[in-house]
Design a protein around this motif. Structure first.
Motif, PDB file in Angstrom:
ATOM      1  N   ILE A  12       0.842  -1.207   0.000  1.00  0.00           N
ATOM      2  CA  ILE A  12       0.000   0.000   0.000  1.00  0.00           C
ATOM      3  C   ILE A  12       0.877   1.257   0.000  1.00  0.00           C
ATOM      4  O   ILE A  12       0.644   2.195  -0.772  1.00  0.00           O
ATOM      5  CB  ILE A  12      -0.950  -0.006   1.213  1.00  0.00           C
ATOM      6  CG1 ILE A  12      -1.958  -1.153   1.087  1.00  0.00           C
ATOM      7  CG2 ILE A  12      -1.681   1.332   1.334  1.00  0.00           C
ATOM      8  CD1 ILE A  12      -2.802  -1.378   2.337  1.00  0.00           C
ATOM      9  N   VAL A  13       1.893   1.253   0.843  1.00  0.00           N
ATOM     10  CA  VAL A  13       2.783   2.420   0.935  1.00  0.00           C
ATOM     11  C   VAL A  13       3.530   2.636  -0.378  1.00  0.00           C
ATOM     12  O   VAL A  13       3.602   3.763  -0.908  1.00  0.00           O
ATOM     13  CB  VAL A  13       3.787   2.249   2.095  1.00  0.00           C
ATOM     14  CG1 VAL A  13       4.796   3.393   2.098  1.00  0.00           C
ATOM     15  CG2 VAL A  13       3.057   2.172   3.424  1.00  0.00           C
ATOM     16  N   LEU A  14       4.092   1.561  -0.951  1.00  0.00           N
ATOM     17  CA  LEU A  14       4.844   1.680  -2.196  1.00  0.00           C
ATOM     18  C   LEU A  14       3.968   2.160  -3.349  1.00  0.00           C
ATOM     19  O   LEU A  14       4.402   2.984  -4.170  1.00  0.00           O
ATOM     20  CB  LEU A  14       5.473   0.327  -2.558  1.00  0.00           C
ATOM     21  CG  LEU A  14       6.675  -0.119  -1.728  1.00  0.00           C
ATOM     22  CD1 LEU A  14       7.110  -1.508  -2.144  1.00  0.00           C
ATOM     23  CD2 LEU A  14       7.829   0.855  -1.876  1.00  0.00           C
ATOM     24  N   THR A  15       2.747   1.664  -3.415  1.00  0.00           N
ATOM     25  CA  THR A  15       1.838   2.063  -4.495  1.00  0.00           C
ATOM     26  C   THR A  15       1.573   3.560  -4.449  1.00  0.00           C
ATOM     27  O   THR A  15       1.614   4.248  -5.483  1.00  0.00           O
ATOM     28  CB  THR A  15       0.511   1.291  -4.395  1.00  0.00           C
ATOM     29  OG1 THR A  15       0.766  -0.112  -4.497  1.00  0.00           O
ATOM     30  CG2 THR A  15      -0.436   1.702  -5.519  1.00  0.00           C
ATOM     31  N   LEU A  16       1.292   4.079  -3.278  1.00  0.00           N
ATOM     32  CA  LEU A  16       1.029   5.520  -3.133  1.00  0.00           C
ATOM     33  C   LEU A  16       2.253   6.346  -3.533  1.00  0.00           C
ATOM     34  O   LEU A  16       2.133   7.346  -4.240  1.00  0.00           O
ATOM     35  CB  LEU A  16       0.626   5.831  -1.692  1.00  0.00           C
ATOM     36  CG  LEU A  16      -0.730   5.274  -1.235  1.00  0.00           C
ATOM     37  CD1 LEU A  16      -0.950   5.543   0.248  1.00  0.00           C
ATOM     38  CD2 LEU A  16      -1.866   5.884  -2.059  1.00  0.00           C
ATOM     39  N   VAL A  17       3.424   5.917  -3.094  1.00  0.00           N
ATOM     40  CA  VAL A  17       4.656   6.643  -3.418  1.00  0.00           C
ATOM     41  C   VAL A  17       4.898   6.666  -4.931  1.00  0.00           C
ATOM     42  O   VAL A  17       5.209   7.715  -5.517  1.00  0.00           O
ATOM     43  CB  VAL A  17       5.868   6.011  -2.698  1.00  0.00           C
ATOM     44  CG1 VAL A  17       7.178   6.596  -3.231  1.00  0.00           C
ATOM     45  CG2 VAL A  17       5.758   6.230  -1.198  1.00  0.00           C
ATOM     46  N   LEU A  18       4.721   5.519  -5.577  1.00  0.00           N
ATOM     47  CA  LEU A  18       5.000   5.423  -7.003  1.00  0.00           C
ATOM     48  C   LEU A  18       3.986   6.185  -7.851  1.00  0.00           C
ATOM     49  O   LEU A  18       4.338   6.734  -8.906  1.00  0.00           O
ATOM     50  CB  LEU A  18       5.039   3.954  -7.430  1.00  0.00           C
ATOM     51  CG  LEU A  18       6.171   3.111  -6.837  1.00  0.00           C
ATOM     52  CD1 LEU A  18       6.097   1.684  -7.333  1.00  0.00           C
ATOM     53  CD2 LEU A  18       7.533   3.714  -7.173  1.00  0.00           C
ATOM     54  N   LEU A  19       2.752   6.218  -7.418  1.00  0.00           N
ATOM     55  CA  LEU A  19       1.733   6.942  -8.176  1.00  0.00           C
ATOM     56  C   LEU A  19       1.896   8.462  -8.040  1.00  0.00           C
ATOM     57  O   LEU A  19       1.631   9.214  -8.977  1.00  0.00           O
ATOM     58  CB  LEU A  19       0.334   6.527  -7.718  1.00  0.00           C
ATOM     59  CG  LEU A  19      -0.113   5.117  -8.125  1.00  0.00           C
ATOM     60  CD1 LEU A  19      -1.476   4.798  -7.521  1.00  0.00           C
ATOM     61  CD2 LEU A  19      -0.177   4.986  -9.651  1.00  0.00           C
ATOM     62  N   ILE A  20       2.337   8.905  -6.887  1.00  0.00           N
ATOM     63  CA  ILE A  20       2.441  10.352  -6.633  1.00  0.00           C
ATOM     64  C   ILE A  20       3.751  10.931  -7.169  1.00  0.00           C
ATOM     65  O   ILE A  20       3.763  12.019  -7.758  1.00  0.00           O
ATOM     66  CB  ILE A  20       2.304  10.639  -5.122  1.00  0.00           C
ATOM     67  CG1 ILE A  20       0.908  10.237  -4.630  1.00  0.00           C
ATOM     68  CG2 ILE A  20       2.563  12.119  -4.827  1.00  0.00           C
ATOM     69  CD1 ILE A  20       0.752  10.279  -3.122  1.00  0.00           C
ATOM     70  N   TYR A  59       2.572   0.272 -14.168  1.00  0.00           N
ATOM     71  CA  TYR A  59       3.212  -0.779 -13.370  1.00  0.00           C
ATOM     72  C   TYR A  59       2.945  -0.598 -11.875  1.00  0.00           C
ATOM     73  O   TYR A  59       2.766  -1.578 -11.140  1.00  0.00           O
ATOM     74  CB  TYR A  59       4.719  -0.766 -13.635  1.00  0.00           C
ATOM     75  CG  TYR A  59       5.483  -1.879 -12.945  1.00  0.00           C
ATOM     76  CD1 TYR A  59       5.684  -3.100 -13.582  1.00  0.00           C
ATOM     77  CD2 TYR A  59       6.017  -1.711 -11.665  1.00  0.00           C
ATOM     78  CE1 TYR A  59       6.384  -4.120 -12.957  1.00  0.00           C
ATOM     79  CE2 TYR A  59       6.712  -2.720 -11.036  1.00  0.00           C
ATOM     80  CZ  TYR A  59       6.897  -3.925 -11.688  1.00  0.00           C
ATOM     81  OH  TYR A  59       7.578  -4.940 -11.060  1.00  0.00           O
ATOM     82  N   ALA A  60       2.893   0.659 -11.420  1.00  0.00           N
ATOM     83  CA  ALA A  60       2.716   0.941  -9.989  1.00  0.00           C
ATOM     84  C   ALA A  60       1.428   0.357  -9.439  1.00  0.00           C
ATOM     85  O   ALA A  60       1.359  -0.041  -8.274  1.00  0.00           O
ATOM     86  CB  ALA A  60       2.748   2.451  -9.754  1.00  0.00           C
ATOM     87  N   ILE A  61       0.387   0.291 -10.277  1.00  0.00           N
ATOM     88  CA  ILE A  61      -0.916  -0.215  -9.838  1.00  0.00           C
ATOM     89  C   ILE A  61      -0.827  -1.683  -9.405  1.00  0.00           C
ATOM     90  O   ILE A  61      -1.573  -2.138  -8.532  1.00  0.00           O
ATOM     91  CB  ILE A  61      -1.969  -0.037 -10.954  1.00  0.00           C
ATOM     92  CG1 ILE A  61      -2.107   1.459 -11.292  1.00  0.00           C
ATOM     93  CG2 ILE A  61      -3.312  -0.629 -10.554  1.00  0.00           C
ATOM     94  CD1 ILE A  61      -2.965   1.728 -12.512  1.00  0.00           C
ATOM     95  N   GLY A  62       0.091  -2.421 -10.001  1.00  0.00           N
ATOM     96  CA  GLY A  62       0.211  -3.849  -9.689  1.00  0.00           C
ATOM     97  C   GLY A  62       1.236  -4.177  -8.630  1.00  0.00           C
ATOM     98  O   GLY A  62       1.643  -5.341  -8.493  1.00  0.00           O
ATOM     99  N   THR A  63       1.649  -3.179  -7.850  1.00  0.00           N
ATOM    100  CA  THR A  63       2.688  -3.397  -6.835  1.00  0.00           C
ATOM    101  C   THR A  63       2.334  -4.516  -5.857  1.00  0.00           C
ATOM    102  O   THR A  63       3.177  -5.339  -5.494  1.00  0.00           O
ATOM    103  CB  THR A  63       2.947  -2.091  -6.042  1.00  0.00           C
ATOM    104  OG1 THR A  63       3.378  -1.080  -6.937  1.00  0.00           O
ATOM    105  CG2 THR A  63       4.008  -2.302  -4.978  1.00  0.00           C
ATOM    106  N   VAL A  64       1.089  -4.573  -5.422  1.00  0.00           N
ATOM    107  CA  VAL A  64       0.686  -5.585  -4.444  1.00  0.00           C
ATOM    108  C   VAL A  64       0.861  -6.996  -5.008  1.00  0.00           C
ATOM    109  O   VAL A  64       1.247  -7.920  -4.285  1.00  0.00           O
ATOM    110  CB  VAL A  64      -0.778  -5.361  -3.993  1.00  0.00           C
ATOM    111  CG1 VAL A  64      -1.761  -5.548  -5.149  1.00  0.00           C
ATOM    112  CG2 VAL A  64      -1.118  -6.293  -2.834  1.00  0.00           C
ATOM    113  N   PHE A  65       0.606  -7.169  -6.315  1.00  0.00           N
ATOM    114  CA  PHE A  65       0.755  -8.491  -6.927  1.00  0.00           C
ATOM    115  C   PHE A  65       2.225  -8.892  -7.000  1.00  0.00           C
ATOM    116  O   PHE A  65       2.574 -10.056  -6.776  1.00  0.00           O
ATOM    117  CB  PHE A  65       0.140  -8.511  -8.329  1.00  0.00           C
ATOM    118  CG  PHE A  65      -1.314  -8.126  -8.357  1.00  0.00           C
ATOM    119  CD1 PHE A  65      -2.218  -8.723  -7.500  1.00  0.00           C
ATOM    120  CD2 PHE A  65      -1.772  -7.157  -9.234  1.00  0.00           C
ATOM    121  CE1 PHE A  65      -3.560  -8.369  -7.514  1.00  0.00           C
ATOM    122  CE2 PHE A  65      -3.109  -6.792  -9.273  1.00  0.00           C
ATOM    123  CZ  PHE A  65      -4.003  -7.400  -8.403  1.00  0.00           C
ATOM    124  N   VAL A  66       3.093  -7.927  -7.309  1.00  0.00           N
ATOM    125  CA  VAL A  66       4.533  -8.201  -7.352  1.00  0.00           C
ATOM    126  C   VAL A  66       5.037  -8.591  -5.965  1.00  0.00           C
ATOM    127  O   VAL A  66       5.766  -9.574  -5.797  1.00  0.00           O
ATOM    128  CB  VAL A  66       5.310  -6.968  -7.864  1.00  0.00           C
ATOM    129  CG1 VAL A  66       6.814  -7.232  -7.836  1.00  0.00           C
ATOM    130  CG2 VAL A  66       4.866  -6.595  -9.275  1.00  0.00           C
TER     131      VAL A  66
END
Length: 452
Positions: free
Chosen positions: A103-111, A137-144
């Motif tokens: 969750i944290v990584l996704t927010l960082v990468l999108l912003i 790619y950032a949207i799929g961070t949780v799957f990675v």
């Protein structure tokens, strides 16, 4: 099986699927690059743009390794001690922690993806391709995160065929979807990123289904999902070395890209994308072999079986070293064959082929590094694994990127030379440290001390 089967046959049985899985896993990025590099008119710039995304992708993978590569060996050690409850708590706690990290990584990468990409070496010519790829790619961070992290726990139980299938599911989907999205739907680099995250999502679903099913020894249970510091902190400590190794690749990539852009321009940065791709692809089998050895080493260390630990390490070292020497010879003799996989451009092939011989020069001994580092991790020696990771990346390679060009006429060649110089010194240091620490670990279990 881990404590009684013949070590040679057991290592082959466990390592073969992990080698295949590692090679197939690499296809996620390699296939993207091959298709992107062959895009009409803009292929070279698009390839360089996606190459700039690699440091961020490495960081995402590194966070998965921080949890998974630290938690999985500890789960194996608990299994060797017949403590299944603690092993399952380790699995569940790591799963919950990876959700939080995702969750944290996704927010960082999108912003902040554009700012990060510019900092990581994107130029005005390539930033558009880089942001297009990364924003999807950032949207799929949780799957990675869950795919890489949880698959380690399947391998740790000895189910390497299942972990191999986990990777194959995603790779096959990626191979099919890449040309459809890139060319069929004319999505370009966004299509490559979308194909990757859909493929990772399919792998993730397979892995979770297995860990919740009946065939697994360690089962995902909701009651264990809330991370317990007593459980997850030792996992993080043990996974720190792998995290440093992978995350530092992003820092190293920034330094390489900025220096190469300064001395050689976009073609030098594009060549670096190819060099790192070739190195990753060439070294993956040794990493797969080492991952196959990890459950054997960890389980028997937990079971205090010193003879099987020694036998497994010696076999691991022999196989890894033989492979690294073989591949080194192939790269030195046929560099253009490896480079041409990633680009049809004659100028880039010529430039990158010469650079590859330099960049790959120290890899002949790298099997020693892989075998020693995996054994450190498998035996729960967090301190030593962190030390060797820091020495290779930060003490040696990072300064050498800036120091070596000062002593050679061709500055671009000097940047590439930093890698082999750092590798040779690092292997020597690791081997010396390992001799002392391995004897200490064996003495500990031979004298029947408590294994943590």
């Amino acid at each position: 099986m881990l404590g009684t089967a013949p070590v040679g046959k057991l290592l082959f049985r466990l390592a073969l699927p992990t080698v295949v899985a590692q090679l197939i896993n690499m296809l996620y990025n390699v296939i993207d690059r091959i298709y992107i590099g062959h895009m009409p008119e803009v292929g070279d710039l698009a390839l360089t743009g996606v190459g700039v995304c690699m440091p961020i992708i490495m960081i995402v993978s590194a966070f998965a390794a921080l949890v998974g590569s630290g938690g999985a060996p500890r789960a194996s050690i608990f299994m060797g001690k017949r403590d299944i409850e603690s092993a399952e708590k380790t699995l569940g706690g790591c799963f919950g922690l990876q959700i939080i990290v995702s969750i944290v990584l996704t927010l960082v990468l999108l912003i902040w993806n554009r700012d990060l990409l510019l900092a990581f070496g994107a130029s005005e010519n390539t930033i558009g391709f880089a942001t297009e790829y990364m924003s999807v790619y950032a949207i799929g961070t949780v799957f990675v995160q869950l795919t890489l992290g949880m698959n380690a726990f399947i391998t740790a139980q000895g189910f390497t065929k299942i972990s191999m299938v986990s990777v194959i599911v995603g790779a096959v989907a990626n191979i099919i979807l890449d040309p459809i999205f890139i060319y069929g739907f004319d999505m370009g680099v966004r299509g490559a990123a979308l194909a990757t995250i859909i493929s990772q999502a399919l792998s993730c679903a397979w892995i979770i289904a297995f860990l919740c099913g009946r065939k697994t020894v360690l089962r995902l249970k909701p009651k264990n999902f809330i991370p317990n510091p007593k459980i997850v902190l030792p996992c993080i400590a043990l996974g720190t070395a792998t995290f440093i190794m992978q995350a530092s690749e992003s820092v190293i990539s920034v330094c390489f890209n900025s220096s190469l852009l300064k001395y050689g321009g976009d073609i030098a940065v594009g060549a670096m994308t190819i060099l790192t791709s070739v190195m990753q692809f060439a070294l993956l089998p040794t990493q797969g072999i080492a991952q196959g050895a990890q459950p054997i080493l960890s389980y028997n260390y937990g079971a205090k079986n010193a003879d099987r630990v020694k036998h497994t390490y010696k076999l691991l070292l022999t196989v890894c070293l033989a492979y690294s020497v073989t591949v080194w010879v192939a790269v030195m003799v046929f560099p253009s064959v490896f480079v041409s996989i990633f680009t049809p451009d004659a100028e880039l092939i010529s430039f990158a082929s010469k650079a590859l011989r330099i960049y790959y020069g120290g890899m002949i001994l790298f099997g020693i590094q892989i075998a020693c580092q995996m054994t450190f991790v498998s035996l729960g020696n967090a301190a030593s694994s962190v030390i060797v990771a820091i020495v290779r990346k930060f003490v040696l390679l990072l300064p050498l990127i800036y120091i070596v060009p000062s002593f050679v006429e061709n500055k671009t060649v000097g940047v590439y030379m930093a890698e082999p110089i750092a590798d040779i010194i690092a292997v020597t240091f690791t081997a010396i440290l390992f001799v002392f620490q391995f004897k200490k670990a064996l003495k500990k279990i031979e004298t029947n001390e408590q294994v943590q």
